[in-house]
Design a protein around this motif. Structure first.
Motif, PDB file in Angstrom:
ATOM      1  N   SER A 113       0.841  -1.272   0.067  1.00  0.00           N
ATOM      2  CA  SER A 113      -0.103   0.033  -0.150  1.00  0.00           C
ATOM      3  C   SER A 113       0.743   1.176   0.062  1.00  0.00           C
ATOM      4  CB  SER A 113      -1.081   0.021   1.266  1.00  0.00           C
ATOM      5  OG  SER A 113      -0.185   0.202   2.392  1.00  0.00           O
ATOM      6  N   LEU A 114       1.963   1.260   0.530  1.00  0.00           N
ATOM      7  CA  LEU A 114       3.094   2.375   0.747  1.00  0.00           C
ATOM      8  C   LEU A 114       3.638   2.346  -0.635  1.00  0.00           C
ATOM      9  CD1 LEU A 114       4.234   2.050   4.349  1.00  0.00           C
ATOM     10  CD2 LEU A 114       2.648   3.730   3.444  1.00  0.00           C
ATOM     11  N   GLN A 115       3.723   1.252  -1.563  1.00  0.00           N
ATOM     12  CA  GLN A 115       4.628   1.198  -2.782  1.00  0.00           C
ATOM     13  C   GLN A 115       6.140   1.233  -2.246  1.00  0.00           C
ATOM     14  OE1 GLN A 115       3.048   4.232  -5.249  1.00  0.00           O
ATOM     15  NE2 GLN A 115       1.687   2.831  -6.006  1.00  0.00           N
ATOM     16  N   LYS A 116       6.421   0.294  -1.185  1.00  0.00           N
ATOM     17  CA  LYS A 116       7.914   0.110  -0.757  1.00  0.00           C
ATOM     18  C   LYS A 116       8.002  -1.351  -0.837  1.00  0.00           C
ATOM     19  CE  LYS A 116       8.261   4.164   1.388  1.00  0.00           C
ATOM     20  NZ  LYS A 116       9.601   5.059   0.827  1.00  0.00           N
ATOM     21  N   SER A 117       9.150  -1.450  -1.868  1.00  0.00           N
ATOM     22  CA  SER A 117       9.486  -2.898  -1.906  1.00  0.00           C
ATOM     23  C   SER A 117      10.109  -3.638  -0.841  1.00  0.00           C
ATOM     24  CB  SER A 117      10.651  -2.976  -3.262  1.00  0.00           C
ATOM     25  OG  SER A 117      11.830  -2.182  -2.719  1.00  0.00           O
ATOM     26  N   TYR A 118      10.184  -4.807  -0.659  1.00  0.00           N
ATOM     27  CA  TYR A 118      10.627  -5.619   0.301  1.00  0.00           C
ATOM     28  C   TYR A 118      11.206  -6.992  -0.147  1.00  0.00           C
ATOM     29  CZ  TYR A 118       5.873  -7.668  -0.117  1.00  0.00           C
ATOM     30  OH  TYR A 118       4.711  -8.099  -0.612  1.00  0.00           O
ATOM     31  N   THR A 119      11.899  -7.473   0.665  1.00  0.00           N
ATOM     32  CA  THR A 119      12.231  -8.921   0.498  1.00  0.00           C
ATOM     33  C   THR A 119      11.473  -9.672   1.491  1.00  0.00           C
ATOM     34  OG1 THR A 119      14.694  -8.245  -0.212  1.00  0.00           O
ATOM     35  CG2 THR A 119      14.139 -10.513   0.518  1.00  0.00           C
ATOM     36  N   ALA A 120      10.763 -10.819   0.815  1.00  0.00           N
ATOM     37  CA  ALA A 120       9.920 -11.743   1.612  1.00  0.00           C
ATOM     38  C   ALA A 120      10.797 -13.208   1.586  1.00  0.00           C
ATOM     39  CB  ALA A 120       8.541 -12.035   1.100  1.00  0.00           C
ATOM     40  N   ILE A 121      11.126 -13.489   2.840  1.00  0.00           N
ATOM     41  CA  ILE A 121      11.804 -14.986   3.005  1.00  0.00           C
ATOM     42  C   ILE A 121      10.791 -15.734   3.617  1.00  0.00           C
ATOM     43  CG2 ILE A 121      13.654 -16.173   4.129  1.00  0.00           C
ATOM     44  CD1 ILE A 121      14.590 -13.511   2.600  1.00  0.00           C
ATOM     45  N   GLU A 122      10.301 -16.586   2.492  1.00  0.00           N
ATOM     46  CA  GLU A 122       9.192 -17.797   2.580  1.00  0.00           C
ATOM     47  C   GLU A 122       9.618 -18.674   3.394  1.00  0.00           C
ATOM     48  OE1 GLU A 122       6.507 -16.253   2.431  1.00  0.00           O
ATOM     49  OE2 GLU A 122       6.422 -14.851   1.173  1.00  0.00           O
ATOM     50  N   LEU A 123       9.556 -19.096   4.717  1.00  0.00           N
ATOM     51  CA  LEU A 123      10.049 -20.019   5.463  1.00  0.00           C
ATOM     52  C   LEU A 123       9.492 -21.454   5.110  1.00  0.00           C
ATOM     53  CD1 LEU A 123      10.485 -18.379   8.890  1.00  0.00           C
ATOM     54  CD2 LEU A 123      12.247 -18.543   7.119  1.00  0.00           C
ATOM     55  N   ASP A 124       8.294 -21.354   4.605  1.00  0.00           N
ATOM     56  CA  ASP A 124       7.780 -22.813   4.344  1.00  0.00           C
ATOM     57  C   ASP A 124       8.101 -23.345   2.888  1.00  0.00           C
ATOM     58  OD1 ASP A 124       6.192 -20.595   3.252  1.00  0.00           O
ATOM     59  OD2 ASP A 124       4.459 -21.820   2.657  1.00  0.00           O
ATOM     60  N   ASP A 125       9.154 -22.506   2.307  1.00  0.00           N
ATOM     61  CA  ASP A 125       9.734 -22.935   0.965  1.00  0.00           C
ATOM     62  C   ASP A 125      11.073 -23.384   1.416  1.00  0.00           C
ATOM     63  OD1 ASP A 125       7.442 -22.523  -0.343  1.00  0.00           O
ATOM     64  OD2 ASP A 125       8.144 -20.515  -1.011  1.00  0.00           O
ATOM     65  N   ARG A 126      11.770 -23.211   2.526  1.00  0.00           N
ATOM     66  CA  ARG A 126      13.046 -23.584   3.081  1.00  0.00           C
ATOM     67  C   ARG A 126      13.171 -24.769   4.082  1.00  0.00           C
ATOM     68  NH1 ARG A 126      16.308 -18.831   2.422  1.00  0.00           N
ATOM     69  NH2 ARG A 126      17.885 -19.963   3.472  1.00  0.00           N
ATOM     70  N   GLU A 127      14.238 -25.551   3.823  1.00  0.00           N
ATOM     71  CA  GLU A 127      14.605 -26.583   4.743  1.00  0.00           C
ATOM     72  C   GLU A 127      14.843 -26.251   5.841  1.00  0.00           C
ATOM     73  OE1 GLU A 127      16.599 -29.958   3.136  1.00  0.00           O
ATOM     74  OE2 GLU A 127      15.663 -29.634   1.302  1.00  0.00           O
ATOM     75  N   ASP A 128      15.594 -24.996   6.034  1.00  0.00           N
ATOM     76  CA  ASP A 128      16.139 -24.475   7.322  1.00  0.00           C
ATOM     77  C   ASP A 128      15.269 -23.430   8.174  1.00  0.00           C
ATOM     78  OD1 ASP A 128      16.303 -22.387   5.470  1.00  0.00           O
ATOM     79  OD2 ASP A 128      18.372 -21.850   5.902  1.00  0.00           O
ATOM     80  N   ALA A 129      13.846 -23.884   7.963  1.00  0.00           N
ATOM     81  CA  ALA A 129      12.992 -22.631   8.713  1.00  0.00           C
ATOM     82  C   ALA A 129      13.159 -22.639  10.108  1.00  0.00           C
ATOM     83  CB  ALA A 129      11.590 -23.106   7.993  1.00  0.00           C
ATOM     84  N   GLN A 130      13.098 -23.858  10.735  1.00  0.00           N
ATOM     85  CA  GLN A 130      13.073 -24.061  12.104  1.00  0.00           C
ATOM     86  C   GLN A 130      14.182 -23.408  12.828  1.00  0.00           C
ATOM     87  OE1 GLN A 130      10.487 -24.974  14.197  1.00  0.00           O
ATOM     88  NE2 GLN A 130       9.383 -25.353  12.170  1.00  0.00           N
ATOM     89  N   GLU A 131      15.495 -23.548  11.907  1.00  0.00           N
ATOM     90  CA  GLU A 131      16.680 -22.815  12.306  1.00  0.00           C
ATOM     91  C   GLU A 131      16.635 -21.397  12.574  1.00  0.00           C
ATOM     92  OE1 GLU A 131      16.722 -25.504  10.202  1.00  0.00           O
ATOM     93  OE2 GLU A 131      17.530 -27.195  11.545  1.00  0.00           O
TER      94      GLU A 131
END
Length: 109
Positions: A48-66
């Motif tokens: 909504s602010l038209q600000k870019s961001y980096t999303a780290i999608e943890l459900d796509d990563r094997e190291d999510a718990q760590e």
């Protein structure tokens, strides 16, 4: 003597370094899960602010718990989203939305 077992995982220094590196890579970084409504809320705030961001999608990563363990250490919470602006943790989806509504979020840019 018995065998001592601990359920607490040891966090590898490399995971800690990875999290710090990810946070430093962009002015806005969101540790997220694709299905989480609070994560979607946080992303919508920045959209909504038209600000870019980096999303780290943890459900796509094997190291999510760590990664979540490291986030717990550095922010006090393992829950997602964990939203960072210029290296500072702003909290989760509700926190970011409140900052937007109060006008405080835009002042942080």
């Amino acid at each position: 003597m018995g065998i001592v077992s601990s359920t607490k995982r040891t966090i590898m220094p490399s995971t800690r370094d990875l999290v710090k590196e990810l946070i430093a890579k962009d002015s806005v970084v969101i540790f997220s899960k694709t299905y989480c409504p609070y994560c979607k809320m946080a992303k919508e705030v920045f959209d909504s602010l038209q600000k870019s961001y980096t999303a780290i999608e943890l459900d796509d990563r094997e190291d999510a718990q760590e990664i979540q363990d490291v986030l717990g250490e550095i922010t006090g919470a393992r829950s997602v989203p964990r939203v960072f602006l210029n290296g500072e943790c702003l909290g989760g989806g509700t926190d970011v939305k409140k900052l937007l509504q109060s006008g405080e979020l835009i002042k942080k840019f």
